[in-house]
Design an enzyme around this catalytic site. Structure first.
Site: not given
Ligand SMILES: Cc1ncc(COP(=O)(O)O)c(C=O)c1O
Length: 449
Positions: A207, A51, A233, A53, A236, A242
């Site tokens: 994002d 843990y 993320t 935090e 990908k 993950r």
């Molecule tokens: C552009 C985008 N943002 C955020 C996410 C969310 O990711 P997670 O599935 O890890 O929550 C995704 C997932 O496919 C995504 O394509």
């Protein structure tokens, strides 16, 4: 025999079945990839027991000296990978990494909380045009907590028109403008977005979940000089475990910070400084999450080390070359592509003219061990559960070593299945060929759990 198979043969069998499914099929879901054996190894360690935090030097529990080392290494490598490391890059690039978000959705929520308060307006891409659930879907926290307004792609070109987006932003005056998508096959003009955000007094958030690996390798334009906060993320195109990460500028251009983050509502303590990165840290913990996933953070560090190697640049280039070859082949075989092609790792096929729906096509392809997902296309007249399109990506097969010649063949196979959706003999022939192609590119050779 593995310890797991002795202790829990039932679960061991399920896991081995899934490993074999991944081996024997063609994984073409644009958001998926295959992590390396070293990343896998790092994920399965006793770091999961701890843990921790808080952050380095400010933990709630004792015994975190090695967790501090692991998290600091992950941060250092992330900052190196995106060339945002203080002291090593131009001032407009300096950003701080937070590697604790459990997933992309949590990263996005933390970013919104750091820059806005519930009810504030956020301008993002329409979900049916390529945006993500966390970009304002009414069934997601984002759409119920914030006031999302959406922009979309043009009907004729399926591309973004930056002048229209500028006009809309001037009218809407959002708190945050968000770019970076789930199903947009074209290059994003981050510079223009950044300029618009500055003109209208908004934060610019990116994002880059889908394209992070391409950006790190320099095969997609770079959002870093233009964005205030970037979420991604790690699993990908970046090919890590993950999870997720956030990069934040230190200077907060738009004071004051959100009341939620300052803790005014609860009368609690919070972050009052002009440091945006600190606000993001505070929004991740204690704002959004409890203890970080320390085993996953160590695996993120390992994946970043892989992505820092020159081979990863070649890998990222090949992802795009493969996507272009696949797009060409699909087009040649009478499958319409949204925007007519691709600049990145994914293709969005509009199946309207074929007579098959996205759901039918994805099910038929699954029957021959080719995995894609059904997807809305811009201005779709069908519903999300049975839309008009499918999304196809090349990151995972590129990891297995597939090249353009094979992609051209796969494009023809996909088109043949879609044009002959009930033809069992074509399915049988394709299934055999898929197996041969998969066997030619071994995956996790010898791995059994
Ligand atoms: C552009 C985008 N943002 C955020 C996410 C969310 O990711 P997670 O599935 O890890 O929550 C995704 C997932 O496919 C995504 O394509």
């Amino acid at each position: 025999m593995s310890l797991l198979s002795q202790f829990d043969p039932e679960m061991s069998e399920i896991i081995n079945n899934e490993i074999n499914r991944q081996r024997q099929g063609l994984e073409m879901i644009a958001s998926e990839n295959f992590v390396s054996r070293v990343v896998l190894e790092a994920m399965g360690t006793p770091l999961t027991n701890k843990y921790s935090e808080g952050y380095h030097g400010h933990r709630y529990y004792r015994g975190n000296q090695f967790i501090d080392d692991s998290e600091s290494l992950a941060i250092e490598r992330a900052e190196k990978l995106f060339n945002v490391h203080e002291g090593e890059c131009e001032p407009e690039r300096i950003m701080k990494a937070n590697v604790q978000p459990h997933a992309g959705s949590q990263a996005n929520m933390a970013a919104y909380m750091a820059m806005a308060k519930p009810g504030d307006k956020i301008m993002a891409m329409d979900l049916a045009h390529g945006g993500h659930l966390t970009h304002g879907s009414p069934v997601n926290f984002s759409g119920s907590l914030f006031n999302f307004v959406h922009y979309g792609v043009e009907k004729e070109t399926h591309k973004l028109d930056m002048e229209k987006i500028r006009t809309q932003a001037k009218k809407e005056k959002p708190r945050i403008i968000l770019a970076g998508y789930t199903a947009y096959p074209r290059e994003i003009d981050f510079k223009a977005f950044g300029e618009i955000a500055r003109e209208v007094g908004a934060y610019f958030m990116v994002d880059m979940a889908h394209i992070a690996g391409l950006i790190s390798a320099g095969v997609h334009t770079d959002p870093i000089p233009h964005a205030d906060v970037i979420t991604t993320t790690t699993h990908k195109t970046l090919r890590g475990p993950r999870g997720a990460m956030i990069l934040s500028k230190i200077e907060d251009r738009l004071q004051p910070p959100s009341p939620l983050i300052r803790g005014e509502r609860q009368g609690g303590r919070g972050v009052k400084s002009k440091n945006l990165a600190k606000k993001v840290d505070f929004a991740v913990f204690p704002g959004m999450q409890g203890g970080p996933l320390d085993h996953i953070i160590s695996a993120k560090a390992v994946a970043f080390a892989e992505a820092l190697r020159p081979e990863f640049k070649e890998y990222a280039k090949q992802i795009v070359a493969n996507a272009k070859a696949l797009a060409e082949s699909l087009t040649k075989n009478n499958i319409d592509l949204v925007s007519g092609g691709t600049d990145n790792h994914l293709i969005l096929a509009d199946l309207t003219k074929t007579g098959a729906t996205g759901k039918e096509a994805s099910l038929a392809l699954e029957e021959v061990d080719i995995y894609v997902n059904k997807n809305m296309v811009p201005y779709d007249t069908r519903k999300p559960m049975n839309p008009s399109g499918i999304r196809i990506g090349t990151p995972a097969l590129t990891t297995r070593g597939f090249n353009e010649t094979e992609m051209k063949e796969i494009g023809k196979m996909i088109a043949d299945i879609i044009h002959n959706i009930n033809d069992e003999s074509i399915k049988e022939k394709t299934r055999k060929r898929v197996k041969e192609m998969a066997d030619a590119h071994p995956l996790y050779d010898g791995l059994v759990v």
